[in-house]
Design a protein around this motif. Structure first.
Motif, mmCIF file in Angstrom:
data_model
loop_
_atom_site.group_PDB
_atom_site.id
_atom_site.type_symbol
_atom_site.label_atom_id
_atom_site.label_comp_id
_atom_site.label_asym_id
_atom_site.label_seq_id
_atom_site.Cartn_x
_atom_site.Cartn_y
_atom_site.Cartn_z
ATOM 1 N N TYR A 67 12.201 -11.134 -0.363
ATOM 2 C CA TYR A 67 11.746 -9.995 0.437
ATOM 3 C C TYR A 67 12.864 -9.502 1.353
ATOM 4 O O TYR A 67 13.051 -8.294 1.544
ATOM 5 N N ARG A 68 13.640 -10.425 1.925
ATOM 6 C CA ARG A 68 14.720 -10.036 2.829
ATOM 7 C C ARG A 68 15.764 -9.185 2.104
ATOM 8 O O ARG A 68 16.330 -8.248 2.676
ATOM 9 N N GLN A 69 16.028 -9.491 0.858
ATOM 10 C CA GLN A 69 16.976 -8.681 0.086
ATOM 11 C C GLN A 69 16.404 -7.298 -0.208
ATOM 12 O O GLN A 69 17.116 -6.283 -0.160
ATOM 13 N N LEU A 70 15.100 -7.230 -0.513
ATOM 14 C CA LEU A 70 14.492 -5.958 -0.876
ATOM 15 C C LEU A 70 14.357 -4.999 0.308
ATOM 16 O O LEU A 70 14.445 -3.781 0.144
ATOM 17 N N ILE A 71 14.140 -5.536 1.504
ATOM 18 C CA ILE A 71 13.909 -4.651 2.657
ATOM 19 C C ILE A 71 15.210 -4.079 3.229
ATOM 20 O O ILE A 71 15.148 -3.244 4.139
ATOM 21 N N GLN A 72 16.352 -4.508 2.704
ATOM 22 C CA GLN A 72 17.612 -3.984 3.231
ATOM 23 C C GLN A 72 17.766 -2.489 2.975
ATOM 24 O O GLN A 72 18.500 -1.800 3.695
ATOM 25 N N ARG A 73 17.090 -1.976 1.952
ATOM 26 C CA ARG A 73 17.197 -0.547 1.656
ATOM 27 C C ARG A 73 16.177 0.282 2.440
ATOM 28 O O ARG A 73 16.147 1.508 2.310
ATOM 29 N N LEU A 74 15.332 -0.368 3.250
ATOM 30 C CA LEU A 74 14.302 0.335 4.004
ATOM 31 C C LEU A 74 14.797 0.632 5.415
ATOM 32 O O LEU A 74 15.720 -0.021 5.901
ATOM 33 N N PRO A 75 14.186 1.610 6.095
ATOM 34 C CA PRO A 75 14.559 1.875 7.492
ATOM 35 C C PRO A 75 14.211 0.677 8.379
ATOM 36 O O PRO A 75 13.214 -0.012 8.143
ATOM 37 N N GLN A 76 15.050 0.426 9.388
ATOM 38 C CA GLN A 76 14.834 -0.632 10.379
ATOM 39 C C GLN A 76 14.597 -2.010 9.732
ATOM 40 O O GLN A 76 13.559 -2.647 9.937
ATOM 41 N N PRO A 77 15.550 -2.477 8.933
ATOM 42 C CA PRO A 77 15.348 -3.786 8.294
ATOM 43 C C PRO A 77 15.260 -4.932 9.301
ATOM 44 O O PRO A 77 14.701 -5.981 8.995
ATOM 45 N N ALA A 102 7.011 -0.762 14.803
ATOM 46 C CA ALA A 102 8.197 -0.021 14.361
ATOM 47 C C ALA A 102 8.184 0.169 12.858
ATOM 48 O O ALA A 102 8.605 1.225 12.350
ATOM 49 N N ILE A 103 7.701 -0.830 12.116
ATOM 50 C CA ILE A 103 7.605 -0.713 10.658
ATOM 51 C C ILE A 103 6.618 0.394 10.284
ATOM 52 O O ILE A 103 6.882 1.208 9.399
ATOM 53 N N GLU A 104 5.468 0.415 10.967
ATOM 54 C CA GLU A 104 4.473 1.448 10.660
ATOM 55 C C GLU A 104 5.033 2.848 10.965
ATOM 56 O O GLU A 104 4.777 3.790 10.197
ATOM 57 N N ARG A 105 5.790 2.983 12.027
ATOM 58 C CA ARG A 105 6.337 4.294 12.370
ATOM 59 C C ARG A 105 7.464 4.716 11.406
ATOM 60 O O ARG A 105 7.593 5.896 11.095
ATOM 61 N N GLY A 106 8.240 3.757 10.952
ATOM 62 C CA GLY A 106 9.423 4.111 10.170
ATOM 63 C C GLY A 106 9.263 4.064 8.686
ATOM 64 O O GLY A 106 10.188 4.435 7.956
ATOM 65 N N ASP A 163 0.820 -1.209 0.000
ATOM 66 C CA ASP A 163 0.000 0.000 0.000
ATOM 67 C C ASP A 163 0.858 1.266 0.000
ATOM 68 O O ASP A 163 0.466 2.282 -0.593
ATOM 69 N N ARG A 164 2.030 1.227 0.658
ATOM 70 C CA ARG A 164 2.908 2.389 0.699
ATOM 71 C C ARG A 164 3.822 2.472 -0.518
ATOM 72 O O ARG A 164 4.661 3.359 -0.607
ATOM 73 N N GLN A 165 3.622 1.534 -1.469
ATOM 74 C CA GLN A 165 4.415 1.489 -2.709
ATOM 75 C C GLN A 165 5.916 1.350 -2.409
ATOM 76 O O GLN A 165 6.760 1.939 -3.085
ATOM 77 N N LEU A 166 6.208 0.567 -1.390
ATOM 78 C CA LEU A 166 7.603 0.298 -1.056
ATOM 79 C C LEU A 166 8.075 -0.994 -1.736
ATOM 80 O O LEU A 166 9.115 -1.010 -2.399
ATOM 81 N N ILE A 167 7.314 -2.069 -1.558
ATOM 82 C CA ILE A 167 7.599 -3.350 -2.204
ATOM 83 C C ILE A 167 6.259 -3.976 -2.567
ATOM 84 O O ILE A 167 5.352 -4.043 -1.737
ATOM 85 N N ALA A 168 6.147 -4.402 -3.811
ATOM 86 C CA ALA A 168 4.884 -4.983 -4.264
ATOM 87 C C ALA A 168 4.648 -6.334 -3.596
ATOM 88 O O ALA A 168 5.574 -7.129 -3.421
ATOM 89 N N ASP A 169 3.399 -6.583 -3.204
ATOM 90 C CA ASP A 169 3.016 -7.854 -2.620
ATOM 91 C C ASP A 169 2.702 -8.819 -3.765
ATOM 92 O O ASP A 169 1.609 -8.833 -4.316
ATOM 93 N N TYR A 185 11.661 -6.000 9.863
ATOM 94 C CA TYR A 185 11.164 -6.868 8.794
ATOM 95 C C TYR A 185 11.766 -8.273 8.926
ATOM 96 O O TYR A 185 11.071 -9.283 8.713
ATOM 97 N N ASN A 186 13.047 -8.333 9.249
ATOM 98 C CA ASN A 186 13.720 -9.635 9.356
ATOM 99 C C ASN A 186 13.076 -10.516 10.416
ATOM 100 O O ASN A 186 12.980 -11.739 10.255
ATOM 101 N N LEU A 187 12.657 -9.917 11.532
ATOM 102 C CA LEU A 187 12.022 -10.701 12.588
ATOM 103 C C LEU A 187 10.732 -11.340 12.087
ATOM 104 O O LEU A 187 10.478 -12.536 12.324
#
Length: 207
Positions: free
Chosen positions: A152-162, A196-200, A137-143, A165-167
């Motif tokens: 997904y783990r590779q893609l979220i490395q460029r996002l805040p607080q990866p 934390a994901i929603e905040r960051g 929905d936030r147009q960060l990574i397509a579902d 996501y890893n957890l």
């Protein structure tokens, strides 16, 4: 008596004599062998009991060995069986709505419902789906259903607080390939990671 009759009678008598001689030879041979064996083996009254005890001890050791080998085989096959179980579960129809049609609010409502029931496995699974829908929905990574947790783990490395996501990704992998129970503490950690994901999260280009 004719010559032919005499020859037949004579042949039968010779055959009987041969059979009697062979029989006597077998009797003498086996009788002498049994006599020699009886003289060789001591006549100990406790020997039969000892032999029976040795037999049962050997049988018990063989049974223990077979049980140990089966236990080792089960340990080796456990990861394979868990993978097959996860695949069969993924192929079964899910009671919830399809992932792309379910909103973040819908997944979070399931999180709350499962959490109140103490079903932390399904609650963490719903948190994982809420995370993917939130990223979409936030147009960060397509579902997309073709993306694996590793991708997904590779893609979220460029996002805040990866690490948040890893957890959730790691927890989802355990849900798929392991039947271990999810504790209330682990569920709480997953909820904190999602908050934390929603905040960051911030707007970014879609993957």
């Amino acid at each position: 008596m004719s010559a032919n009759a005499f020859e037949k009678t004579n042949w039968g008598w010779q055959q009987q004599q041969l059979e009697r001689q062979v029989g006597e030879w077998f009797e003498l041979t086996f009788a002498s062998s049994a006599e020699r064996l009886s003289r060789t083996v001591p006549d100990w009254p406790w020997l039969p009991g000892l032999l029976r005890g040795a037999f049962w001890v050997t049988a018990a050791l063989l049974a223990i060995l077979v049980a140990w080998l089966l236990y080792k085989l089960v340990l080796r096959l456990r990861p394979y069986l868990a993978s097959l179980r996860a695949q069969s579960q993924s192929l079964s129809p899910a009671p919830a709505a399809p992932a792309l049609e379910q909103s973040v609010a819908g997944w979070l409502a399931q999180v709350q419902a499962f959490g109140q029931q103490g079903n932390y496995r399904e609650a963490c699974r719903a948190l994982y789906r809420a995370m993917l829908r939130h990223l979409n929905d936030r147009q960060l990574i397509a579902d997309r259903p073709d993306l694996t947790d590793g991708e997904y783990r590779q893609l979220i490395q460029r996002l805040p607080q990866p690490e948040s996501y890893n957890l959730l990704l790691t927890t989802h992998e355990q849900l798929c390939f392991d039947n271990a129970a999810i504790s209330a503490e682990r569920f709480e950690r997953c909820q904190q990671a999602y908050r934390a994901i929603e905040r960051g999260s911030g707007p970014s280009r879609e993957a």
